[in-house]
Design a protein around this motif. Structure first.
Motif, PDB file in Angstrom:
ATOM      1  N   ASP A  75       0.826  -1.205   0.000  1.00 40.45           N
ATOM      2  CA  ASP A  75       0.000   0.000   0.000  1.00 40.45           C
ATOM      3  C   ASP A  75       0.864   1.261   0.000  1.00 40.45           C
ATOM      4  O   ASP A  75       0.559   2.237  -0.693  1.00 40.45           O
ATOM      5  CB  ASP A  75      -0.925   0.004   1.217  1.00 40.45           C
ATOM      6  N   ILE A  76       1.936   1.243   0.781  1.00 36.60           N
ATOM      7  CA  ILE A  76       2.827   2.407   0.829  1.00 36.60           C
ATOM      8  C   ILE A  76       3.473   2.619  -0.537  1.00 36.60           C
ATOM      9  O   ILE A  76       3.581   3.755  -1.028  1.00 36.60           O
ATOM     10  CB  ILE A  76       3.893   2.229   1.918  1.00 36.60           C
ATOM     11  N   ALA A  77       3.900   1.517  -1.171  1.00 36.22           N
ATOM     12  CA  ALA A  77       4.515   1.636  -2.502  1.00 36.22           C
ATOM     13  C   ALA A  77       3.512   2.193  -3.511  1.00 36.22           C
ATOM     14  O   ALA A  77       3.855   3.035  -4.355  1.00 36.22           O
ATOM     15  CB  ALA A  77       5.039   0.283  -2.953  1.00 36.22           C
ATOM     16  N   ALA A  78       2.256   1.732  -3.432  1.00 34.07           N
ATOM     17  CA  ALA A  78       1.232   2.226  -4.355  1.00 34.07           C
ATOM     18  C   ALA A  78       0.965   3.714  -4.126  1.00 34.07           C
ATOM     19  O   ALA A  78       0.786   4.483  -5.086  1.00 34.07           O
ATOM     20  CB  ALA A  78      -0.051   1.426  -4.185  1.00 34.07           C
ATOM     21  N   LEU A  79       0.945   4.142  -2.879  1.00 36.17           N
ATOM     22  CA  LEU A  79       0.701   5.550  -2.593  1.00 36.17           C
ATOM     23  C   LEU A  79       1.884   6.415  -3.028  1.00 36.17           C
ATOM     24  O   LEU A  79       1.699   7.579  -3.409  1.00 36.17           O
ATOM     25  CB  LEU A  79       0.420   5.745  -1.103  1.00 36.17           C
ATOM     26  N   LEU A  93      -3.093   8.530 -15.707  1.00 38.53           N
ATOM     27  CA  LEU A  93      -4.246   7.875 -15.100  1.00 38.53           C
ATOM     28  C   LEU A  93      -4.141   6.359 -15.170  1.00 38.53           C
ATOM     29  O   LEU A  93      -4.502   5.652 -14.220  1.00 38.53           O
ATOM     30  CB  LEU A  93      -5.531   8.349 -15.786  1.00 38.53           C
ATOM     31  N   ALA A  94      -3.638   5.844 -16.276  1.00 38.74           N
ATOM     32  CA  ALA A  94      -3.545   4.391 -16.444  1.00 38.74           C
ATOM     33  C   ALA A  94      -2.620   3.762 -15.417  1.00 38.74           C
ATOM     34  O   ALA A  94      -2.831   2.623 -14.984  1.00 38.74           O
ATOM     35  CB  ALA A  94      -3.079   4.059 -17.860  1.00 38.74           C
ATOM     36  N   HIS A  95      -1.574   4.487 -15.032  1.00 38.08           N
ATOM     37  CA  HIS A  95      -0.605   3.944 -14.070  1.00 38.08           C
ATOM     38  C   HIS A  95      -0.591   4.789 -12.800  1.00 38.08           C
ATOM     39  O   HIS A  95       0.469   5.011 -12.219  1.00 38.08           O
ATOM     40  CB  HIS A  95       0.789   3.914 -14.694  1.00 38.08           C
ATOM     41  N   PHE A  96      -1.771   5.210 -12.354  1.00 40.26           N
ATOM     42  CA  PHE A  96      -1.838   6.127 -11.220  1.00 40.26           C
ATOM     43  C   PHE A  96      -1.166   5.549  -9.983  1.00 40.26           C
ATOM     44  O   PHE A  96      -0.330   6.200  -9.355  1.00 40.26           O
ATOM     45  CB  PHE A  96      -3.300   6.476 -10.915  1.00 40.26           C
ATOM     46  N   ALA A  97      -1.540   4.362  -9.595  1.00 44.54           N
ATOM     47  CA  ALA A  97      -0.941   3.712  -8.419  1.00 44.54           C
ATOM     48  C   ALA A  97      -0.305   2.384  -8.791  1.00 44.54           C
ATOM     49  O   ALA A  97      -0.108   1.529  -7.929  1.00 44.54           O
ATOM     50  CB  ALA A  97      -1.997   3.513  -7.329  1.00 44.54           C
ATOM     51  N   GLU A  98       0.018   2.222 -10.055  1.00 36.37           N
ATOM     52  CA  GLU A  98       0.625   0.991 -10.539  1.00 36.37           C
ATOM     53  C   GLU A  98       1.922   1.330 -11.255  1.00 36.37           C
ATOM     54  O   GLU A  98       1.986   2.308 -12.006  1.00 36.37           O
ATOM     55  CB  GLU A  98      -0.318   0.266 -11.501  1.00 36.37           C
ATOM     56  N   PRO A  99       2.956   0.559 -11.038  1.00 35.22           N
ATOM     57  CA  PRO A  99       4.226   0.859 -11.720  1.00 35.22           C
ATOM     58  C   PRO A  99       4.099   0.639 -13.218  1.00 35.22           C
ATOM     59  O   PRO A  99       3.560  -0.380 -13.667  1.00 35.22           O
ATOM     60  CB  PRO A  99       5.211  -0.141 -11.091  1.00 35.22           C
ATOM     61  N   PRO A 100       4.554   1.590 -14.042  1.00 36.72           N
ATOM     62  CA  PRO A 100       4.525   1.396 -15.493  1.00 36.72           C
ATOM     63  C   PRO A 100       5.582   0.391 -15.918  1.00 36.72           C
ATOM     64  O   PRO A 100       6.413  -0.052 -15.119  1.00 36.72           O
ATOM     65  CB  PRO A 100       4.841   2.793 -16.029  1.00 36.72           C
ATOM     66  N   LEU A 101       5.530   0.032 -17.190  1.00 40.66           N
ATOM     67  CA  LEU A 101       6.548  -0.870 -17.709  1.00 40.66           C
ATOM     68  C   LEU A 101       7.916  -0.217 -17.619  1.00 40.66           C
ATOM     69  O   LEU A 101       8.048   1.005 -17.721  1.00 40.66           O
ATOM     70  CB  LEU A 101       6.230  -1.233 -19.164  1.00 40.66           C
ATOM     71  N   PRO A 102       8.961  -1.002 -17.405  1.00 39.08           N
ATOM     72  CA  PRO A 102      10.314  -0.410 -17.313  1.00 39.08           C
ATOM     73  C   PRO A 102      10.640   0.389 -18.564  1.00 39.08           C
ATOM     74  O   PRO A 102      10.355  -0.029 -19.684  1.00 39.08           O
ATOM     75  CB  PRO A 102      11.221  -1.640 -17.174  1.00 39.08           C
ATOM     76  N   GLU A 103      11.221   1.542 -18.348  1.00 40.42           N
ATOM     77  CA  GLU A 103      11.555   2.437 -19.442  1.00 40.42           C
ATOM     78  C   GLU A 103      13.056   2.372 -19.698  1.00 40.42           C
ATOM     79  O   GLU A 103      13.865   2.688 -18.824  1.00 40.42           O
ATOM     80  CB  GLU A 103      11.151   3.870 -19.109  1.00 40.42           C
TER      81      GLU A 103
END
Length: 680
Positions: free
Chosen positions: A237-241, A320-330
């Motif tokens: 939860d902390i990571a998501a926030l 918005l798509a990755h609001f609390a989710e990590p995006p794919l590695p860049e």
């Protein structure tokens, strides 16, 4: 557009004043908790009849923080430091107690040393409370004639800080809000502000949006760090926030771009759909969760947007798509050379410039001189009732002349309001108070009102502190309810006298100009924009952009403070006009740079190099002549098929040229000595 620092702001209207007192997330809860601590601290002081119960209640304003973890840490730190300081003063008192000259000398030396440590070390956040307690202890030391009385007086000085700190620990552990809750509340507030800006474009909403960007996300990140240390929430939860915090900053930046750019403006239906989505996300955060799998509702017949508006919309969908989710590695493009890591300065107890910057010594000397002057005056006049002037000097001293002048109005206004309320309470309320419960009710209500003001923005917070200070000194006069109007009068006179002495000293002796912070701040923003355009990755680019906006907020605040400076230290008009223009050009440049991720490495490094040279101050002549790093857009590659990208680059180049001309013109024509007020 922000008002020019060289121009006076319009007079504050009643509506603008009421806006400063408007409710905000957590404000009432903070004021209620502070009022409870003040009332309980007063109860303990009255029960055990410790002296200066009014100051005991007032110290609670210094130990209170928005969350329970910070409040407890602050209170524990104060207890430890006060114990060490009082122990040291006790040792000194055994040597100088019988020698008046050495006693006064010890007061001055201890005051100087502790103030220097408070301003030149990591104790700066609690320097005010330390100086306040030390001032009280030194005053007791000067009045005590035998060792036993000195020992008892210093013990009371410890209790004067120990009682509110101990009460604060208990209250915050029982009813203080969790750091995670405050972080969720702050994120919800920012999303709601962004939604309101898109839905209404109201001037007040845009102003609040700018304040959120200027504040940055540092405090939210600190709350999440404390929540992780508390182990009160799951690590996931902390990571998501934390990800939600970064995404919220990106959303605020994009909404700001929509408002700033006519070319990127969205049609009303799109603005309302995005606003509705943001408001729904805010509702989830207010309920104690965090939104995931967010999809922006778009119509099948969505009208075509201008290129910049379409670019902003694409970035908004990504946020918005990755609001609390990590995006794919860049992965960084292969043609980008790696950016060398900047070495981080080693941390320590003292600030890096503690022993090289004379301002730390000068601040300690000026505050000590003001306090000792007040001490000598009321001693020679045999008017001990105005001893509050000594304490006031330690409370209200600030680093720069502009801040001193700006806050003086708030302090005087707060003192007059608090004194008027206190005197009215003595005349109309206290005669009917016959028990300690009635006094505690009065203290609670007064602390609630003062705490509400103190929990506001810096434009009004100082007034809240002074209201409480003056009211408590008038009403809390000893063991039980007090009715002595002379005591209230003398204490108010002491507060006003101390304020005026600090003002006179800080504007006449070694006055420190805010102007010296302007050029370093401009250079810092330019380097941050340079790092942003070279950043390898979407999330890193927006993280740097958020930091740049926070730096710009501090820069604009300092530019606004310049109008309060005395004419003897205020920079010349040309200097001020050049920095005002440069600040505006940087603000206009941030958006196009943020949306220019499609620049190829050659052009990105060219822009970054121009920004770095401007920050270093060594590329002025090349920029002025239009060659080298300052070459106009005509020298760039013209064989690119994407007209929108080319138009974006033209805008970037136009702002860069204006920025270079503003800074170069001042550096080449303002060599009359006045620019020395703001060395880089």
């Amino acid at each position: 557009m922000a008002a020019r620092a060289s121009e006076p702001r319009p007079a504050a209207s009643l509506a603008s004043f009421l806006e400063l007192l408007a409710p905000s997330p957590g404000r009432l809860e903070f004021a209620l908790r502070l009022a409870l601590i003040c009332a309980l601290a007063t109860l303990v002081a009255q029960t055990y009849q410790t002296p200066e119960a009014a100051l005991t209640a007032y110290v609670a304003f210094f130990v209170m923080k928005p969350d329970r973890a910070s409040s407890v840490i602050m209170s524990l730190a104060i207890l430890i430091l006060i114990t060490l300081i009082i122990s040291f003063v006790l040792v000194i008192s055994t040597v100088v107690i019988d020698y008046p000259l050495w006693r006064v000398a010890a007061m001055a030396v201890l005051s100087f040393g502790l103030l220097f440590i408070a301003t030149a070390s990591k104790l700066r956040p609690i320097g005010g409370i330390l100086a306040l307690v030390v001032a009280y202890a030194l005053d007791l030391l000067s009045n005590a004639q035998i060792g036993e009385l000195a020992t008892r007086g210093l013990l009371y000085a410890w209790l004067f800080a120990g009682i509110p700190a101990s009460v604060s620990i208990v209250v915050n552990l029982l009813v203080g809000p969790a750091p995670r809750r405050l972080a969720e509340r702050a994120l919800a507030h920012r999303l709601a502000v962004a939604a309101d800006v898109l839905a209404t474009s109201a001037a007040r909403s845009r102003e609040v949006l700018g304040e959120c960007l200027a504040e940055g996300s540092g405090e939210i990140q600190k709350w999440l760090k404390l929540a992780a240390a508390e182990k009160s929430s799951a690590a996931a939860d902390i990571a998501a926030l934390r990800l939600a915090t970064a995404s919220t900053t990106q959303i605020l930046l994009l909404v700001d771009l929509v408002e700033r750019s006519a070319a990127g403006t969205w049609p009303p239906p799109l603005r309302h759909r995005v606003a509705g989505t943001l408001e729904e996300m805010a509702s989830v955060l207010r309920a104690g969760g965090y939104p995931v799998e967010i999809a922006l509702p778009l119509e099948d017949t969505e009208p075509a947007l201008p290129p910049e508006g379409a670019a902003i919309l694409a970035e908004m969908k990504e946020a918005l798509a990755h609001f609390a989710e990590p995006p794919l590695p860049e992965a960084p493009p292969p043609e980008h050379p790696p950016t060398p890591a900047q070495p981080q300065p080693a941390g320590g107890f003292f600030l890096p410039d503690a022993f090289t910057n004379p301002e730390h010594v000068q601040y300690a000397l000026k505050t000590t001189a003001a306090a000792m002057f007040c001490y000598v005056v009321y001693t020679l006049l045999e008017w001990p009732g105005i001893h509050t002037s000594l304490i006031t000097c330690y409370i209200v001293s600030l680093g720069t002349a502009a801040e001193t002048v700006e806050k003086l109005t708030l302090r005087i206004l707060g003192c007059l309001v608090g004194a008027a309320a206190g005197l009215a309470t003595l005349v109309f309320v206290m005669p009917g108070v016959t028990s300690i419960s009635g006094l505690l009710a009065i203290v609670f209500l007064a602390a609630l009102a003062s705490g509400w003001v103190a929990a506001g923005t810096p434009r009004i917070a100082y007034a809240g502190f002074q209201i409480a200070f003056a009211f408590f000194l008038c009403v809390i006069q000893g063991a039980g309810p007090g009715f002595d109007m002379v005591v209230a009068r003398d204490r108010v006179v002491g507060i006003l006298f101390g304020n005026l002495v600090v003002y006179a000293v800080f504007t006449a002796i070694w006055p420190v100009s805010v102007a010296r912070r302007i050029d370093p701040a401009i250079a810092s923003v330019l380097r941050q924009l340079s790092a942003m355009i070279l950043a390898a990755g979407h999330s890193k680019r927006y993280a740097i952009a958020g930091v740049a906006h926070a730096t710009m907020g501090t820069l604009r605040q300092d530019m606004g403070l310049l109008r309060y400076e005395p004419g003897s230290i205020r920079p010349a008009r040309d200097w001020l006009a050049a920095r005002t223009q440069a600040t505006q050009e940087i603000a206009d440049l941030q958006g196009p740079l943020l949306l220019s991720a499609s620049l190829d490495p050659v052009q990105a490094h060219r822009i970054a190099h121009r920004l770095d040279r401007l920050a270093d101050g060594d590329g002025d002549r090349q920029a002025a002549s239009g060659v080298g790093i300052g070459s106009p857009f005509a020298a760039w590659r013209q064989d690119l098929p994407d007209i929108p990208t080319r138009a974006m680059r033209r805008r970037i180049d136009a702002h860069l040229l204006s920025l270079e001309q503003a800074l170069v013109h001042e550096s080449s024509e303002g060599q009359d000595g006045r620019a020395d007020h703001a060395p880089a």
